[in-house]
Design a protein around this motif. Sequence first.
Motif, PDB file in Angstrom:
ATOM      1  N   LEU A 124       0.786  -1.232   0.000  1.00 10.02           N
ATOM      2  CA  LEU A 124       0.000   0.000   0.000  1.00 10.02           C
ATOM      3  C   LEU A 124       0.818   1.282   0.000  1.00 10.02           C
ATOM      4  CD1 LEU A 124      -2.522  -1.104   2.780  1.00 10.02           C
ATOM      5  CD2 LEU A 124      -2.927  -1.146   0.308  1.00 10.02           C
ATOM      6  N   GLY A 125       2.109   1.189   0.338  1.00  8.14           N
ATOM      7  CA  GLY A 125       2.896   2.394   0.571  1.00  8.14           C
ATOM      8  C   GLY A 125       2.951   2.698   2.059  1.00  8.14           C
ATOM      9  N   ASP A 126       3.674   3.751   2.428  1.00  7.71           N
ATOM     10  CA  ASP A 126       3.976   4.021   3.834  1.00  7.71           C
ATOM     11  C   ASP A 126       3.139   5.130   4.461  1.00  7.71           C
ATOM     12  OD1 ASP A 126       5.909   2.038   4.164  1.00  7.71           O
ATOM     13  OD2 ASP A 126       7.437   3.288   3.200  1.00  7.71           O
ATOM     14  N   ASP A 127       2.132   5.615   3.795  1.00  5.72           N
ATOM     15  CA  ASP A 127       1.271   6.628   4.391  1.00  5.72           C
ATOM     16  C   ASP A 127       0.577   6.047   5.629  1.00  5.72           C
ATOM     17  OD1 ASP A 127      -1.656   7.781   4.649  1.00  5.72           O
ATOM     18  OD2 ASP A 127      -0.451   9.332   3.694  1.00  5.72           O
ATOM     19  N   PRO A 128       0.724   6.677   6.817  1.00  3.68           N
ATOM     20  CA  PRO A 128       0.171   6.105   8.051  1.00  3.68           C
ATOM     21  C   PRO A 128      -1.328   5.839   7.992  1.00  3.68           C
ATOM     22  CG  PRO A 128       1.692   7.895   8.559  1.00  3.68           C
ATOM     23  CD  PRO A 128       1.499   7.902   7.069  1.00  3.68           C
ATOM     24  N   ALA A 129      -2.091   6.750   7.398  1.00  5.14           N
ATOM     25  CA  ALA A 129      -3.537   6.555   7.327  1.00  5.14           C
ATOM     26  C   ALA A 129      -3.876   5.343   6.469  1.00  5.14           C
ATOM     27  CB  ALA A 129      -4.209   7.812   6.766  1.00  5.14           C
ATOM     28  N   ILE A 130      -3.156   5.177   5.365  1.00  8.30           N
ATOM     29  CA  ILE A 130      -3.401   4.027   4.499  1.00  8.30           C
ATOM     30  C   ILE A 130      -2.961   2.739   5.189  1.00  8.30           C
ATOM     31  CG2 ILE A 130      -2.829   2.966   2.287  1.00  8.30           C
ATOM     32  CD1 ILE A 130      -4.659   5.376   2.084  1.00  8.30           C
TER      33      ILE A 130
END
Length: 271
Positions: free
Chosen positions: A224-230
Motif C-alpha cells: 500500500l505504501g507508507d502513508d500512516p492513514a493508508i
Amino acid sequence: MFEKRDRFLSLLGQRSIIMGIVNVTPDSFSDGGRFNSLENAKAQAQKLVAEGADIVDVGAESTRPGHTPVPEDEELRRLEPLLEGLVQAVEAPVSIDTSKAAIARYAISRGVCVVNDVWGLQRDPAMADVIAVGGAAVVIMHNRADVDEKRDIVDDMRRFFDHSLGLAEKAGIPRHHIMLDPGVGFGKTKLQNLEAIAGMTKLQDYGLPFLVGLSRKSLLGSLLGDDPAIKLIGTLAANLTAAAHGASIFRVHDAAEHVTAFKVFDAIERA
C-alpha cells in the motif's frame, strides 16, 4: 497475576481480543523511543486500555527486520524502571514480548501473566520451564532463522508448532494456557507471509487460539505504501481477513479503531 491471567483466558473464544502494543525500545520500526520512561509507558498503556484493549504487550527488544539483537542485561535495564509500575497502572493483564527466559522470569515476578515468545520456546531452552513454574500463559510464534521461497510455509508452521507444543507439554504448561502465532514478517517471503495468514484455516485442528501481529508491518507497506492513514486501513483489512481465517487475538498499535471494527465483525459472526 493468576486472576488477570484467568480473566484473559476466559475471553478466548468468546469474541475477538485486542492486544495493545507498548514498545519500550529506542529502535522499534513504528514507535521506537516514544515510551521509554515510566510516565510515557504508563500513559500509553492506560490509553490503550481506555480504548478497549484487553491486554497490553510490553517489549524491550525490537524484532523488526534488520534489528540489532539486545543483550539480556540491556533488555532488563530497559524494563526495570517501568515494568512493575506499568503492570500496577492498568487493570488489564500485561504480557511480555521476549525470547529470553531470564527476562520472562523477571517479568512474571513483576505481575506479567503472558509470555509472548517470538521463537516459540525454541530459542532459549529454559523458557518453557520458566513459564510453567511461573504459571504464565504463552504465545508460541512460528519463526525461522532463514528465508527459503521454496518452503511450504504452512507445513513448516505445523512442524514448528508440533515441536514447541512438545516442549510445552514436557515442561508442564497446561494446553489451555497456549496461543499460537503464524509469525507474519519473521523468516518468510512476502508471499509466504500472505500464505501464513490464510494458512491458519488449515491449523485449526490444534484447537488453540491464534494471535496475529500485523499492525503497521512492512508487508502492508509493500502492498500500500507508507502513508500512516493508508497503513491503518491496511492493518484493519488484514486483521479482519485474519479473523476470517481463524485468528482471534490481534496485536495492534491502534486499539480504538480495532475495537470498533471487531464489534461489527463479531456481531455478524454471532448472527
